[in-house]
Design an enzyme around this catalytic site. Structure first.
Site, PDB file in Angstrom:
ATOM      1  N   TYR A  17     -13.678   1.774   2.220  1.00  0.00           N
ATOM      2  CA  TYR A  17     -13.014   3.190   2.510  1.00  0.00           C
ATOM      3  C   TYR A  17     -13.636   4.361   2.301  1.00  0.00           C
ATOM      4  O   TYR A  17     -13.342   5.518   2.845  1.00  0.00           O
ATOM      5  CB  TYR A  17     -11.501   3.054   1.610  1.00  0.00           C
ATOM      6  CG  TYR A  17     -10.743   1.965   2.286  1.00  0.00           C
ATOM      7  CD1 TYR A  17      -9.770   2.550   2.892  1.00  0.00           C
ATOM      8  CD2 TYR A  17     -10.577   0.878   1.934  1.00  0.00           C
ATOM      9  CE1 TYR A  17      -8.530   1.575   3.702  1.00  0.00           C
ATOM     10  CE2 TYR A  17      -9.653  -0.206   2.321  1.00  0.00           C
ATOM     11  CZ  TYR A  17      -8.893   0.135   3.285  1.00  0.00           C
ATOM     12  OH  TYR A  17      -8.024  -0.699   3.854  1.00  0.00           O
ATOM     13  N   CYS A  68      -5.772  -5.794  -4.689  1.00  0.00           N
ATOM     14  CA  CYS A  68      -6.123  -5.338  -3.329  1.00  0.00           C
ATOM     15  C   CYS A  68      -7.353  -6.458  -3.031  1.00  0.00           C
ATOM     16  O   CYS A  68      -8.113  -6.973  -4.179  1.00  0.00           O
ATOM     17  CB  CYS A  68      -6.768  -4.153  -3.456  1.00  0.00           C
ATOM     18  SG  CYS A  68      -7.550  -3.552  -1.944  1.00  0.00           S
ATOM     19  N   ASN A 117       0.830  -1.097  -0.130  1.00  0.00           N
ATOM     20  CA  ASN A 117      -0.071   0.013  -0.086  1.00  0.00           C
ATOM     21  C   ASN A 117       0.830   1.142   0.223  1.00  0.00           C
ATOM     22  O   ASN A 117       2.079   1.219   0.420  1.00  0.00           O
ATOM     23  CB  ASN A 117      -0.872  -0.189   1.121  1.00  0.00           C
ATOM     24  CG  ASN A 117      -2.083  -0.710   0.997  1.00  0.00           C
ATOM     25  OD1 ASN A 117      -2.974  -0.594  -0.031  1.00  0.00           O
ATOM     26  ND2 ASN A 117      -2.611  -1.385   1.935  1.00  0.00           N
TER      27      ASN A 117
HETATM   28  C1  G6P Z   1      -7.677  -4.366   3.828  1.00  0.00           C
HETATM   29  C2  G6P Z   1      -6.875  -3.477   2.722  1.00  0.00           C
HETATM   30  C3  G6P Z   1      -5.706  -3.636   2.586  1.00  0.00           C
HETATM   31  C4  G6P Z   1      -4.815  -3.300   3.985  1.00  0.00           C
HETATM   32  C5  G6P Z   1      -5.590  -3.846   5.052  1.00  0.00           C
HETATM   33  C6  G6P Z   1      -5.153  -3.780   6.371  1.00  0.00           C
HETATM   34  O1  G6P Z   1      -7.604  -5.636   3.499  1.00  0.00           O
HETATM   35  O2  G6P Z   1      -7.453  -3.766   1.646  1.00  0.00           O
HETATM   36  O3  G6P Z   1      -5.068  -2.937   1.477  1.00  0.00           O
HETATM   37  O4  G6P Z   1      -3.671  -3.598   3.920  1.00  0.00           O
HETATM   38  O5  G6P Z   1      -6.973  -3.991   5.033  1.00  0.00           O
HETATM   39  O6  G6P Z   1      -5.466  -4.793   7.217  1.00  0.00           O
HETATM   40  P1  G6P Z   1      -4.823  -4.833   8.630  1.00  0.00           P
HETATM   41  O7  G6P Z   1      -5.224  -5.873   9.453  1.00  0.00           O
HETATM   42  O8  G6P Z   1      -3.442  -4.591   8.551  1.00  0.00           O
HETATM   43  O9  G6P Z   1      -5.495  -3.536   9.428  1.00  0.00           O
END
Ligand code: G6P
Length: 445
Positions: A257, A172, A150
């Site tokens: 988001y 993603c 990211n």
């Molecule tokens: C989602 C997003 C990813 C991100 C992740 C964070 O899956 O699509 O881009 O990296 O959430 O997850 P976390 O468990 O690290 O908060």
């Protein structure tokens, strides 16, 4: 590739690696991997060994002849690779915690990929990805780069605009998660559901939904807003309910988001509460990671532990492995990816990265043209694209004014003054990972 496939995963010590390994094991028949190289940096060596040994046990249990190599030498790993996946985090979770905490002090959303956090993650990451691309030009010019790091949209944009490398796909799990939640709403198998996605990474909309080929968009929106279902989102985003009338008027499925834009005040209030009670998401994930690595150490563990599902990246391996499978086998199925627009969305420049349903071929994704985005969402998408482009330029040049410009035009910032205050504090806080801003004794304004 005649003796099987060589895959290199940069950031191989990540707690997500078992997801990827599980995905490769499941698909071995169509995707015969000969070598999987997990690469990390010296600070990540311990994690690399723990997760790498789990990967080896998983492969052994599956009885497959995949060689798993662990290394700190990126160049050794990249030699003659077929696919390179990137899932690293410059500055580790400690840097993400700063990205989330500092903006909150100024009453601005603190988030990994949006607003100031997204800018700074980009500033730290883009120079590293451009270095990786340089190594790939030399060591594996025929390989594809599959990037999960990211902010995936900004990173893809930076590679397309600031290098000569074109073989990049940004990936993603947000679109696949939307497809899964739609299938759940409709109480059908996910394979029967098709969603037309278009927009940008973490700014993607499901424009049309089909069940067995029939357009059911309206039915899905009605069901979503019926009050019968709990709000669905990723594990890392608060599932605050949408206003049903707004969603019906929008006529498309927003991604999780979008809450940071359409429900900014509520999300901010929620972030303040969470930060005070249990910590920001990065702080929560730091604890989760510790638990995960304790589990991974267990020599009797030879599967992906279910606890990994507490992370936001659910379905990540499915998305990644099916993408590689489709490219390798020229399957020409449709998957949502980040790729060069090439006219698929009229109001976004041809050479920019978009997240869009694409036909996946051995020569890469071919985005399916949608004409243009609906008017109500077009402006926000364009504004975020401008933010991504200016941010990528700032990352490449280390130009303070460009960084200030990027942050000020981001819709989550209330003013140029607050943008500057946050920028100055965050530049200082992330100094060690932002050498491009601190060359030649550059002084902050
Ligand atoms: C989602 C997003 C990813 C991100 C992740 C964070 O899956 O699509 O881009 O990296 O959430 O997850 P976390 O468990 O690290 O908060």
């Amino acid at each position: 590739m005649s003796n099987g496939i060589k895959i290199v995963t940069i950031g191989g010590g990540s707690s997500y690696t078992p997801e990827l390994v599980e995905g490769f094991i499941k698909r071995y028949d169509s995707l015969p991997i000969r070598e999987l190289w997990l690469v990390d940096i010296p600070e990540g060596q311990e994690k690399l060994e723990i997760v790498g040994n789990l990967a080896k046990r998983m492969v052994k249990k599956a009885g497959l002849p995949i060689e798993v190599h662990l290394t700190l030498d990126r160049r050794e790993a990249l030699k003659d690779a077929d696919f390179v996946t990137t899932q690293f985090r410059v500055g580790l979770l400690a840097a993400r915690a700063k990205d989330e905490r500092i903006p909150l002090k100024y009453n601005v959303i603190g988030q990994e990929t949006n607003g100031p956090g997204g800018l700074f993650k980009g500033l730290r990451t883009i120079p590293v990805i451009l270095d990786i691309v340089k190594d790939m030009e030399e060591l594996c010019p025929n390989a594809w780069l599959i990037n999960f790091t990211n902010p995936a949209g900004m990173v893809t944009e930076a590679v397309l605009r600031h290098s000569n490398w074109r073989k990049i796909v940004g990936l993603c799990n947000v679109p696949i998660s939307i497809q899964m939640s739609v299938a759940k709403l409709l109480e059908v198998e996910p394979e029967r559901v098709h969603v037309d996605f278009a927009g940008l990474n973490h700014m993607v909309y499901g424009l049309h939904v089909y069940l067995d080929g029939k357009d059911v968009t309206k039915e899905v929106l009605d069901e979503m807003t019926s009050g019968k279902h709990a709000s669905a989102t990723m594990r890392n985003i608060a599932a605050i309910d949408w206003d049903p009338d707004f969603i019906k008027a929008l006529g498309a499925i927003p991604c999780g988001y979008h809450r940071y834009y359409y429900k900014q005040a509520q999300m901010l209030e929620h972030e303040h509460e969470e930060a005070a009670e249990q910590g920001t998401r990065a702080e929560v994930v730091q604890k989760l990671e510790k638990e995960l690595f304790e589990l991974y150490k267990d020599e009797n563990l030879d599967i992906k532990p279910p606890q990994l599902e507490k992370r936001g990246g659910a379905y990540y391996s499915d998305a990644a492995c099916s993408l590689i499978d489709s490219m390798y086998n020229d399957k020409r199925d449709i998957q949502p990816v980040n790729t060069i627009n090439n006219g698929a969305i009229a109001s976004i420049p041809d050479e920019s990265a978009v997240e869009i349903s694409s036909v996946i071929t051995k020569d890469g994704p071919k985005p399916i043209s949608i004409g243009d985005l609906p008017v109500p969402v077009r402006g926000l998408v364009q504004q975020i694209k401008s933010f991504e482009r200016v941010a990528a330029e700032a990352a490449v040049t280390g130009d303070y004014d460009k960084a200030l410009l990027a942050l000020t035009i981001n819709p989550l910032l209330p003013s140029d003054k607050v943008a500057k205050e946050i920028l100055n504090e965050m530049l200082e806080a992330h100094k060690e990972h932002l050498p491009q801003f601190f060359k030649e004794n550059k002084v902050l304004s």
